[in-house]
Design a protein around this motif. Structure first.
Motif, PDB file in Angstrom:
ATOM      1  N   GLU A 144      46.074  13.651  65.751  1.00  0.00           N
ATOM      2  CA  GLU A 144      44.836  13.318  66.476  1.00  0.00           C
ATOM      3  C   GLU A 144      44.207  14.558  67.091  1.00  0.00           C
ATOM      4  N   THR A 145      44.262  15.643  66.375  1.00  0.00           N
ATOM      5  CA  THR A 145      43.676  16.883  66.870  1.00  0.00           C
ATOM      6  C   THR A 145      42.236  16.986  66.406  1.00  0.00           C
ATOM      7  N   ARG A 191      43.512  24.808  67.490  1.00  0.00           N
ATOM      8  CA  ARG A 191      43.690  25.086  68.926  1.00  0.00           C
ATOM      9  C   ARG A 191      44.170  23.816  69.600  1.00  0.00           C
ATOM     10  N   ASP A 192      45.391  23.888  70.134  1.00  0.00           N
ATOM     11  CA  ASP A 192      45.966  22.707  70.770  1.00  0.00           C
ATOM     12  C   ASP A 192      47.171  23.141  71.594  1.00  0.00           C
ATOM     13  N   THR A 193      47.906  22.160  72.092  1.00  0.00           N
ATOM     14  CA  THR A 193      49.076  22.446  72.922  1.00  0.00           C
ATOM     15  C   THR A 193      50.181  23.070  72.075  1.00  0.00           C
ATOM     16  N   PRO A 194      51.108  23.792  72.680  1.00  0.00           N
ATOM     17  CA  PRO A 194      52.205  24.394  71.910  1.00  0.00           C
ATOM     18  C   PRO A 194      53.029  23.361  71.150  1.00  0.00           C
ATOM     19  N   ASP A 195      53.243  22.182  71.747  1.00  0.00           N
ATOM     20  CA  ASP A 195      54.016  21.163  71.046  1.00  0.00           C
ATOM     21  C   ASP A 195      53.290  20.672  69.795  1.00  0.00           C
ATOM     22  N   LYS A 196      51.984  20.483  69.906  1.00  0.00           N
ATOM     23  CA  LYS A 196      51.231  20.056  68.726  1.00  0.00           C
ATOM     24  C   LYS A 196      51.199  21.145  67.656  1.00  0.00           C
ATOM     25  N   ILE A 197      51.139  22.390  68.101  1.00  0.00           N
ATOM     26  CA  ILE A 197      51.148  23.497  67.137  1.00  0.00           C
ATOM     27  C   ILE A 197      52.463  23.507  66.366  1.00  0.00           C
ATOM     28  N   ARG A 198      53.557  23.275  67.062  1.00  0.00           N
ATOM     29  CA  ARG A 198      54.860  23.259  66.380  1.00  0.00           C
ATOM     30  C   ARG A 198      54.982  22.048  65.463  1.00  0.00           C
ATOM     31  N   LEU A 199      54.472  20.920  65.898  1.00  0.00           N
ATOM     32  CA  LEU A 199      54.492  19.749  65.024  1.00  0.00           C
ATOM     33  C   LEU A 199      53.642  19.989  63.775  1.00  0.00           C
ATOM     34  N   ALA A 200      52.475  20.617  63.953  1.00  0.00           N
ATOM     35  CA  ALA A 200      51.636  20.931  62.792  1.00  0.00           C
ATOM     36  C   ALA A 200      52.349  21.894  61.851  1.00  0.00           C
ATOM     37  N   GLU A 201      53.086  22.826  62.410  1.00  0.00           N
ATOM     38  CA  GLU A 201      53.835  23.775  61.579  1.00  0.00           C
ATOM     39  C   GLU A 201      54.873  23.054  60.724  1.00  0.00           C
ATOM     40  N   LYS A 202      55.576  22.096  61.314  1.00  0.00           N
ATOM     41  CA  LYS A 202      56.571  21.346  60.554  1.00  0.00           C
ATOM     42  C   LYS A 202      55.922  20.463  59.493  1.00  0.00           C
ATOM     43  N   PHE A 232      61.704  14.716  62.129  1.00  0.00           N
ATOM     44  CA  PHE A 232      61.773  15.404  63.420  1.00  0.00           C
ATOM     45  C   PHE A 232      61.072  14.540  64.460  1.00  0.00           C
ATOM     46  N   TRP A 233      61.415  14.798  65.722  1.00  0.00           N
ATOM     47  CA  TRP A 233      60.828  14.052  66.834  1.00  0.00           C
ATOM     48  C   TRP A 233      59.397  14.516  67.070  1.00  0.00           C
ATOM     49  N   SER A 234      58.550  13.597  67.517  1.00  0.00           N
ATOM     50  CA  SER A 234      57.145  13.942  67.754  1.00  0.00           C
ATOM     51  C   SER A 234      56.624  13.437  69.088  1.00  0.00           C
ATOM     52  N   GLY A 235      57.514  13.067  70.016  1.00  0.00           N
ATOM     53  CA  GLY A 235      57.070  12.628  71.330  1.00  0.00           C
ATOM     54  C   GLY A 235      56.851  11.128  71.395  1.00  0.00           C
ATOM     55  N   THR A 236      56.041  10.708  72.343  1.00  0.00           N
ATOM     56  CA  THR A 236      55.755   9.291  72.547  1.00  0.00           C
ATOM     57  C   THR A 236      54.321   8.994  72.119  1.00  0.00           C
ATOM     58  N   GLU A 237      53.937   7.747  72.234  1.00  0.00           N
ATOM     59  CA  GLU A 237      52.571   7.356  71.894  1.00  0.00           C
ATOM     60  C   GLU A 237      51.562   8.005  72.830  1.00  0.00           C
ATOM     61  N   GLU A 238      52.001   8.316  74.040  1.00  0.00           N
ATOM     62  CA  GLU A 238      51.097   8.902  75.031  1.00  0.00           C
ATOM     63  C   GLU A 238      51.105  10.425  74.996  1.00  0.00           C
TER      64      GLU A 238
END
Length: 663
Positions: free
Chosen positions: A292-293, A308-319, A578-584
């Motif tokens: 949802e970026t 351009r997004d949060t570090p966690d989203k950047i890492r998820l996008a990388e995976k 891999f884990w991707s966090g919660t719905e929020e």
């Protein structure tokens, strides 16, 4: 030719021979001098020229072979020196020259093979270094490992491989806190202030907590048993609508979880992803759907994605990109096309031709003659009438012909792309278009005919679209068209075309041969030319007729063998799942530590082991808390419990003991 001319010609020929012999002898002398000086390449060149001029001279041939052997030794020694200096390219060329000069030298071929391996290792290392710069650690590790397998002495590849491993470890541990203790924590609080809970967590773990000014010190109730520091902290944050911001190796800032605070404290990163196999415009749709970026840009010229997004989203996008930007599978098709045609023709009887076909000439064209009247017919004499009799040709011919058209093409194609094979000719076809202009009050519509030429493919057309599976099975969508040219249509004055088409989808293993056949076409034709009435008489009617019988039988056989050149390589498990966090909130780790059956699932088809009631640990009974919130004795060796009682003494209900916490 006069005697003087013959003498001059003989003299010129002798002079040329003497000059050639003298030139060859001079080349041999110079080559001998080069050989004494150690210039074996120059000696070989001159010996070759002299041998071409004097092919029957055994001495020159012997010197040439000896010079080739010495030149090969010289190039081999030079190649070994260059290889030791890591000059791989010049070393390969030197070994190639040595092999060319002395084909019997096994050592030269071995050295050439080693140099080629070293060259490939250098290329793999260069590719791995580029991937390492692009932070594609998995692909870089694969290329560097291949380089080391080809050349174990390549220290640069070993250093780069260690560097890639260290970078991946640092990336994974970049968010970890420095804890003074990692032992489980047990917390038991009822109606305690939230800052007091964080104070006890700080004492248990050695982590410092800072609080935003908007944090309200409300009362909370929490019971935690044998939990890690991370789980206990996440539990407190989640249940109280808080989030944390790391400001140091052992310092956390606690803030209220509101959009204003998140926008104020959340760091954002810009990352450019370089894609190797997938198209950026297709990959960006996947990222927008999964993460949802919105702040993402596609550079189609460089095939890159800027995000351009949060570090966690950047890492998820990388995976996500690493899991989907995989090298496309490739397959080689070995195709054999065999068309077998057999024709039997039988002609017999009398063939009668018209006068114009037999070559007899009649009266001249009457187009320029005056109209024919009755008076003209009355004035006709015997010399004015010309009669042409038909010519007769006796046929008795039998023809047998067998035709085989064999094609054996090989075509290489990537996964899910169509390979096309066209074997045959292009036949011109005349097309005529007639148009008529609209009529007016003055003129009438005049038709206009336009003629054009169109070319039609005649032969075999094959379309193959492969789909390569993970186990190297190949699913093929096949379409085979066989077009042949037929007889000439006398009315349309065009050739007839025969078409046979088959379309199917099959699944085969790597290296398995598939045979398609049975597209048989049978034609049985019979034509009779005869004189009216006489040709219809029984028996003797054969004397006044001509018969032609023709049988045509053709079949097309197609064999296809797929050879998988590069299979579909699945990524490692950590990239597939891999884990991707919660719905929020997006994150690279679960909110709480998962159970063993979730984090380490069993083999496919095996159920996770369940503990039976007999093996379950007995329930833990908790003694009542002493007045005043006195610390309880530890329930586990080395652990501590931190009770916090409400003001006024004992609680109204017993509080269960929680996990222990180490100092």
């Amino acid at each position: 030719m006069t005697p003087a001319g013959r003498w001059l010609r003989a003299t010129a020929t002798a002079a040329i021979l003497v000059a050639a012999v003298g030139c060859a002898s001079r080349q041999v002398r110079v080559a001998d001098q080069f050989a004494r000086e150690g210039n074996w390449d120059g000696a070989v060149m001159l010996y070759q020229e002299a041998s071409a001029k004097r092919p029957d001279d055994a001495g020159v041939k012997a010197k040439l072979e000896s010079a080739k052997v010495e030149a090969a030794k010289q190039h081999y020694s030079r190649g070994q020196t260059l290889l030791a200096q890591r000059a791989i390219g010049p070393a390969v060329e030197a070994f190639k020259q040595a092999v060319t000069l002395d084909l019997a030298g096994d050592a030269y071929r071995v050295a050439l093979a080693q140099a080629l391996k070293a060259k490939e290792a250098e290329e793999r290392y260069a590719a791995g270094a580029q991937l390492l710069k692009a932070e594609k650690y998995a692909e870089a590790t694969e290329e560097l490992q291949r380089a080391l397998d080809l050349d174990p002495t390549l220290t640069a590849a070993k250093t780069a491989l260690d560097n890639a491993a260290e970078r991946r470890k640092l990336l994974e541990k970049s968010d970890e806190l420095t804890l003074t203790s990692t032992q489980p924590i047990t917390l038991r609080f009822q109606n305690a202030k939230i800052k007091e809970v964080f104070d006890l967590l700080a004492k248990a773990s050695g982590v410092n907590f800072l609080f935003d000014r908007d944090i309200r010190d409300e009362a909370i109730t929490i019971f935690v048993k044998n939990a890690s520091f991370r789980d206990a902290l996440n539990l407190v944050l989640t249940t109280n609508n808080l989030f944390m911001k790391r400001v140091g190796e052992d310092t956390l800032l606690i803030l209220p979880k509101t959009k204003q605070k998140i926008d104020q404290y959340q760091d954002l990163m810009i990352r450019t992803f370089y894609l190797s196999n997938s198209k950026a415009k297709d990959m960006v749709n996947l990222l927008r759907t999964m993460l949802e970026t919105r702040r993402v840009f596609v550079n189609e010229d460089l095939n890159t994605i800027v995000m351009r997004d949060t570090p966690d989203k950047i890492r998820l996008a990388e995976k996500i990109i690493e899991a989907n930007d995989r090298q496309v599978a490739e397959v080689m098709f070995e195709v054999e096309v065999l068309e077998i045609a057999r024709t039997n023709t039988l002609k017999y009887g009398w063939n009668f031709f018209r006068g114009d076909q037999a070559g007899a000439s009649g009266i001249a064209s009457i187009d320029n003659n005056p109209p024919l009247t009755l008076g003209t017919l009355q004035d006709l004499a015997s010399g004015d009438i010309l009669i042409t009799l038909p010519s007769v040709l006796i046929n008795f011919i039998k023809l047998d012909s067998n035709a085989k058209t064999l094609a054996n093409p090989r075509i290489r194609v990537v996964d899910n792309k169509t390979a096309k094979i066209n074997i045959g000719d292009k036949v011109p076809i005349q097309l005529s278009t007639t148009t008529s202009a609209p009529a007016t009050a003055i003129t009438t519509g005049v038709p206009t005919t336009t003629t054009s030429t169109e070319y039609k493919d005649v032969g075999i057309k094959l379309d193959i679209k492969p789909s390569i599976r993970l186990n190297n099975d190949v699913t093929m969508d096949l379409k085979l068209d066989v077009t042949s040219i037929g007889d000439l249509d006398p009315q349309a004055k065009q050739f007839r075309f025969g078409t046979r088409t088959t379309e199917t989808t099959i699944n085969v293993r790597d290296g398995e041969t598939v045979i398609l056949g049975g597209m048989i076409r049978d034609e049985d034709r019979m034509s009779v030319n005869k004189i009216p009435i006489l040709g219809d008489l029984p028996v003797i009617g054969k004397l006044f007729s001509s018969t032609e019988k023709q049988k045509v039988k053709s079949d097309v056989v197609l064999t296809i063998t797929p050879r998988v050149i590069r299979g579909l390589a699945a990524p490692e498990r950590g990239v597939q799942s891999f884990w991707s966090g919660t719905e929020e909130t997006y994150g690279i780790q679960p909110l709480f530590s998962p159970s063993e059956s979730v984090s380490r699932p069993g083999e496919p088809g095996e159920a996770a082991p369940l503990s039976s009631p007999a093996q379950s640990p007995p329930p833990v009974s908790s003694p009542p808390l002493p007045p005043g919130g006195t610390q309880l004795p530890p329930l586990t060796p080395g652990g501590r419990q931190f009770p916090l009682l409400p003001p006024g003494g004992r609680p109204s209900s017993p509080i269960l003991p929680g996990p222990s916490t180490a100092n």
